[in-house]
Every structure is written in structure tokens, then in C-alpha cells.
Design an enzyme around this catalytic site. Structure first.
Site, PDB file in Angstrom:
ATOM      1  N   CYS A  79      39.751  37.660  38.500  1.00  0.00           N
ATOM      2  CA  CYS A  79      38.946  36.991  37.472  1.00  0.00           C
ATOM      3  C   CYS A  79      38.196  38.022  36.623  1.00  0.00           C
ATOM      4  O   CYS A  79      38.824  38.746  35.850  1.00  0.00           O
ATOM      5  CB  CYS A  79      38.022  35.947  38.107  1.00  0.00           C
ATOM      6  SG  CYS A  79      37.326  34.777  36.903  1.00  0.00           S
ATOM      7  N   HIS A 166      41.917  32.768  41.266  1.00  0.00           N
ATOM      8  CA  HIS A 166      41.180  33.134  42.478  1.00  0.00           C
ATOM      9  C   HIS A 166      42.039  32.918  43.726  1.00  0.00           C
ATOM     10  O   HIS A 166      42.054  31.817  44.286  1.00  0.00           O
ATOM     11  CB  HIS A 166      39.897  32.301  42.586  1.00  0.00           C
ATOM     12  CG  HIS A 166      38.849  32.699  41.613  1.00  0.00           C
ATOM     13  ND1 HIS A 166      37.954  33.711  41.862  1.00  0.00           N
ATOM     14  CD2 HIS A 166      38.569  32.251  40.362  1.00  0.00           C
ATOM     15  CE1 HIS A 166      37.156  33.858  40.820  1.00  0.00           C
ATOM     16  NE2 HIS A 166      37.516  32.983  39.894  1.00  0.00           N
ATOM     17  N   GLU A 168      41.413  33.880  46.630  1.00  0.00           N
ATOM     18  CA  GLU A 168      40.537  33.718  47.788  1.00  0.00           C
ATOM     19  C   GLU A 168      40.051  32.287  47.983  1.00  0.00           C
ATOM     20  O   GLU A 168      39.541  31.940  49.054  1.00  0.00           O
ATOM     21  CB  GLU A 168      39.340  34.676  47.671  1.00  0.00           C
ATOM     22  CG  GLU A 168      38.287  34.298  46.650  1.00  0.00           C
ATOM     23  CD  GLU A 168      38.571  34.716  45.214  1.00  0.00           C
ATOM     24  OE1 GLU A 168      37.611  34.730  44.425  1.00  0.00           O
ATOM     25  OE2 GLU A 168      39.739  35.005  44.858  1.00  0.00           O
TER      26      GLU A 168
END
Length: 188
Positions: A79, A166, A168
Site C-alpha cells: 500500500c 493488503h 496481510e
């Protein structure tokens, strides 16, 4: 393998550390006020997300631009980290015509390296107002979405990566695979 995870105050940065530890790495959260010299002990660097804009707030990101330019280790930007890498290395970042929030279809155009095993597309979590519109010279685009042409990029020697989404966040399909692929590349 020891990984520095650069924290810019993003709400998901702790999840990057958690995922990397789950995969057996020594992941350490680092704020960008540390000198380049203090990061020389790390085998790779992951730049997380955050609230800043590289367009007009690069000065709020401490030594992070120097980490991008000076540390000779594999790097992954997520990001804001993706945008930071692009900006510092000569790419172009602009306000997004259409900011992306929530699940977005990311089309894999080149699954080599960090996106191996993710073709043809994944649903990925997005949270950004800015976007990379032109990667730096010597980089190629790995993925795109309807609203963001540069969802993922890599340099020619496969050592510097950026993803706008993202990996994660649990809502991202196969997000952990991005980290697994990055680790494999780091260990080569």
C-alpha cells in the site's frame, strides 16, 4: 531470516509482523526514525501501509526513503510502502481517480515471482486514496485492477516488489502466498 517491518502507523502493520512470524521469520517492527546503519542487520525490509501521502508528505516518513535507496536487501512495499518505493525510485504516484476500499478484483498479468500461484485473479483488500500510475524505470507491472493499473510491480532483478493491496488482511484471497513467495525470493 530477520525482516524489518517499517511501521508508518497503518492499522494493518501488526498483521504483517504476525504473518511473517507465523511463517517462521524473525520479524521486527521498526519506526522510520532509525538510521540506515541501524537496519544493516536485517536480511529484508517490508514497508507497511499508513495514513501518509508520498505526494506531499514524504518528509513525515523519516528515513524510509533512504531505506529504499540505500539498503541492498530484498524489499516489499505494501500500500503506502508500494507507493513509497515507486516515488523514491522515480515512478509516478497520483491521487487515485477512483480510490479503492474493501474487496477488489486484482488481475494477475505476470504471476512470476511474488504472485506465483495466484493467476488469473484474486479478491484483495484495498484501502488507498493514492496510486502508482507509472512504475519506476526498470520495473514491470505484475497485476492491475479496474481502477488501478499498477496493483503490483517488480524490478528487473526481482529484488524490489510493491503491492497496492493488503496481503496481510484476512479478506485477501491467498494473501499469505504473497509472503511465502517473497520469503522464497529472499532465500535465493
Amino acid at each position: 531470516m530477520k525482516v524489518a517491518v517499517i511501521y508508518f502507523g497503518g492499522q494493518y502493520n501488526h498483521l504483517i509482523v504476525k504473518d511473517l512470524k507465523y511463517l517462521g521469520l524473525e520479524a521486527v517492527a521498526i519506526t522510520p526514525d532509525k538510521s540506515v546503519e541501524e537496519l544493516k542487520e536485517f536480511d529484508s525490509v517490508v514497508f507497511g501501509g499508513g495514513p501518509y501521502s508520498v505526494i506531499n508528505e514524504l518528509d513525515k516518513m523519516g528515513f524510509a526513503p533512504d531505506y529504499v535507496k540505500s539498503l541492498n536487501v530484498p524489499k516489499l512495499g505494501i500500500c503506502l510502502g508500494h507507493q513509497l518505493i515507486a516515488k523514491v525510485l522515480g515512478g509516478e504516484v497520483r491521487k487515485a481517480n477512483k480510490p479503492e476500499y474493501g474487496l477488489t478484483t486484482v488481475n494477475i498479468v505476470d504471476e512470476d515471482t511474488i504472485l506465483r500461484g495466484l493467476k488469473p485473479s484474486i479478491k484483495a483488500w484495498e484501502s488507498h486514496n493514492d496510486e502508482v500510475v507509472r512504475p519506476p524505470s526498470g520495473f514491470r507491472i505484475l497485476a492491475s485492477s479496474e481502477n488501478a493499473k499498477v496493483q503490483a510491480m517488480v524490478n528487473n532483478d526481482n529484488s524490489i516488489f510493491g503491492v497496492q493491496f493488503h496481503p496481510e488482511v484476512k479478506h485477501t484471497e491467498k494473501g499469505i502466498e504473497v509472503f511465502k513467495n517473497f520469503i522464497k525470493i529472499c532465500r535465493k
